[in-house]
Design a protein around this motif. Structure first.
Motif, PDB file in Angstrom:
ATOM      1  N   VAL A 192      37.683  36.724  46.083  1.00 17.98           N
ATOM      2  CA  VAL A 192      38.623  37.716  45.567  1.00 17.98           C
ATOM      3  C   VAL A 192      38.838  38.814  46.610  1.00 17.98           C
ATOM      4  CG1 VAL A 192      38.972  39.460  43.756  1.00 17.98           C
ATOM      5  CG2 VAL A 192      37.962  37.243  43.183  1.00 17.98           C
ATOM      6  N   ARG A 230      38.285  42.778  37.068  1.00 21.36           N
ATOM      7  CA  ARG A 230      38.821  41.529  36.517  1.00 21.36           C
ATOM      8  C   ARG A 230      37.962  40.328  36.937  1.00 21.36           C
ATOM      9  NH1 ARG A 230      43.489  39.813  34.735  1.00 21.36           N
ATOM     10  NH2 ARG A 230      43.323  38.049  36.172  1.00 21.36           N
ATOM     11  N   ALA A 231      37.594  40.294  38.235  1.00 20.57           N
ATOM     12  CA  ALA A 231      36.845  39.146  38.754  1.00 20.57           C
ATOM     13  C   ALA A 231      35.476  39.038  38.085  1.00 20.57           C
ATOM     14  CB  ALA A 231      36.698  39.256  40.274  1.00 20.57           C
ATOM     15  N   SER A 241      37.942  36.762  35.511  1.00 18.86           N
ATOM     16  CA  SER A 241      39.328  36.588  35.959  1.00 18.86           C
ATOM     17  C   SER A 241      40.311  36.253  34.844  1.00 18.86           C
ATOM     18  CB  SER A 241      39.388  35.509  37.054  1.00 18.86           C
ATOM     19  OG  SER A 241      38.672  35.958  38.175  1.00 18.86           O
TER      20      SER A 241
END
Lengths: 314, 314
Positions: free
Chosen positions: B295, B128-129, B133
């Protein structure tokens, strides 16, 4: 006293060999690494060989022994992990527990209660999870927090315009330490024990819960943020499970029929302890159902299980 | 060969004392713990005392030495951490690197490339990051992935209806291993190297980038998921920074003027390496700006920095 950096080396023998042969085989490896050697033959007791390295060229970091700061805080599932702790910020014994606040480079200040990593300033993920992971509407609601001395839950819920939040924390010294050194977690909320929509009671939660139950007081949310190992001086606590069930029963008594109870469970690897906890949920005075969620809390270095419990139709 | 559980004990002296006195002081503690003792005076060289414990009553978990499974994988910032690894699922040397896939009870299978923990099945947070994100719209977009052999990014982007995703991974064996053992990360996406909206090229990304740059091909997104230490055989790699800058320059050449470049940086504690990386961003052929995000990637056991880079007005 200076700290020592202590490494151990493991090797497996491909065949039977005596000590001298093994040493000779290892020596060339150590010489390549530029290590100085000191070998002692020890009659019948075997060999002790120490090798001193200049530049830490081995893969495994050494264990720092005898340092003034303890960097090793085992996980709940019993693994050895090193934290990047560089300062002891607070270290006091309260009447209930040892309270440490240690500074980690990456996690900020970490609250450690009687050796258990409780919460770090990096751990909003914990607070979010034990509040229902952003799926609840706290506006105008009545909320009861059991424990929660770091102030994280209180700080976050008050932002959401609840009707009233009551937090019951037994240990004034936890509040005092966190108010000063965990401000990224609690903000200004612990500076006053009373605000427009919240109050903090410095009390054992058991008698408070009993009082509320007797008065027929009801909450929309009960959030149990007590330490995993009970520190209540109440006489009922002959065992952890009995204590946990007592808290659960009393909490259900003060929870509205459509209310929700949130709590942290345990690390995901302690499957037996989690099962035992879930068994207790089937032994309450009223029927309940539950769901669980696995959450990564940064400073824990292990995945953690959070529970939501609610009353089913009677 | 059986594994040994190895503990060390640290203590600090309150005053000067000789070996015998220290031993006598410690003996009562060990006896309380029910440990059996074997002490050897060693002439002028000091003492070696070994104590064997029945039931592991000490706080610090022992180091397991000589086991067939290595549970200790240091973090990028050099801390000793023990993983809950219980199985070696895959262990092969490719022409480029050692590829291990180890099973962790809590994180699922973990991909470890040449000793670096790369990605576990628990680590959707990483994917995701490095995709921005959740703030990007990939619908109808042209995307280039550099590296990414675990298939996580490819799998997630393809769900978002892009126009075309091209992934350039040098190591077929990483793809083969992950396709089989990292399926919670890659799903079915690596079963075919070509699909309706994606293609996987098994190639060194440097010549591919040069070809695209020459052809004037442009992408909306370039996602650099290469390993931190370069494994490209391209002759340009006389140093890590030169290689990193080459990748960055070529990536900017194939990036649309309003496109975005995503990459992982380093652990948050390696501030010097992060600063050096940011310096490189000021030395590219075109002016760029960047933002970063910290993160928590579950299996890393340390916080990680991710970068977004974009071209500023020329």
């Amino acid at each position: 006293m200076a700290a020592a950096r202590h490494s151990t080396l493991d090797f497996t023998l491909g065949a039977k060999a005596d000590g001298e042969t093994i040493l000779k085989g290892l020596q060339s490896i150590f010489q390549e690494q530029g290590m100085t050697e000191s070998v002692h033959t020890w009659q019948d007791h075997g060999y002790l060989a120490t090798f001193t390295n200049k530049n830490g060229s081995f893969r495994l970091p050494p264990i720092v022994r005898g340092g003034t700061i303890d960097r090793y805080w085992p996980t709940a599932d019993g693994r050895l992990v090193e934290y990047d702790i560089d300062e002891v910020v607070y270290d006091e014994d309260s009447p209930y527990q040892n309270i440490k606040i240690l500074h980690s480079k990456q996690f900020g200040n970490i609250l450690i209660l009687s050796g258990d990593v409780n919460l770090a300033e990096s751990d909003l993920a914990y607070t979010r999870a034990i509040m229902g992971s952003g799926k609840e509407d706290y506006t105008g609601k009545d909320v009861l927090i059991l424990g929660g001395g770091d102030g994280g839950i209180l700080c976050e819920i008050v932002k959401l315009k609840p009707k009233m939040v009551t937090m019951v924390e037994i240990d004034q010294m936890v509040i005092d330490g966190c108010k000063k050194y965990l401000r990224k977690t609690c903000g200004e909320i612990l500076d006053n024990l009373k605000g427009e929509c919240y109050q903090v009671l410095i009390e054992d939660c058991i008698p408070v819960l009993k009082r509320y139950a007797k008065e027929g007081r009801k909450f929309d949310y009960v959030i149990n943020d007590l330490t995993a190992v009970p520190i209540s001086p109440s006489p009922e606590e002959d065992s952890t499970w009995v204590f946990l069930r007592l808290i659960l029963d009393l909490s259900m008594k003060v929870l509205k029929q459509d209310g929700k109870y949130f709590t942290q469970g345990n690390c995901v690897n302690l499957t037996e302890a989690l099962s035992l906890y879930e068994e207790q949920l089937g032994r309450l005075y009223c029927p309940v159902d539950f769901s669980k969620e696995i959450v990564c809390v940064p400073s824990y270095l292990e995945l953690w299980v959070f529970y939501t419990v609610w009353k089913t139709k009677p």
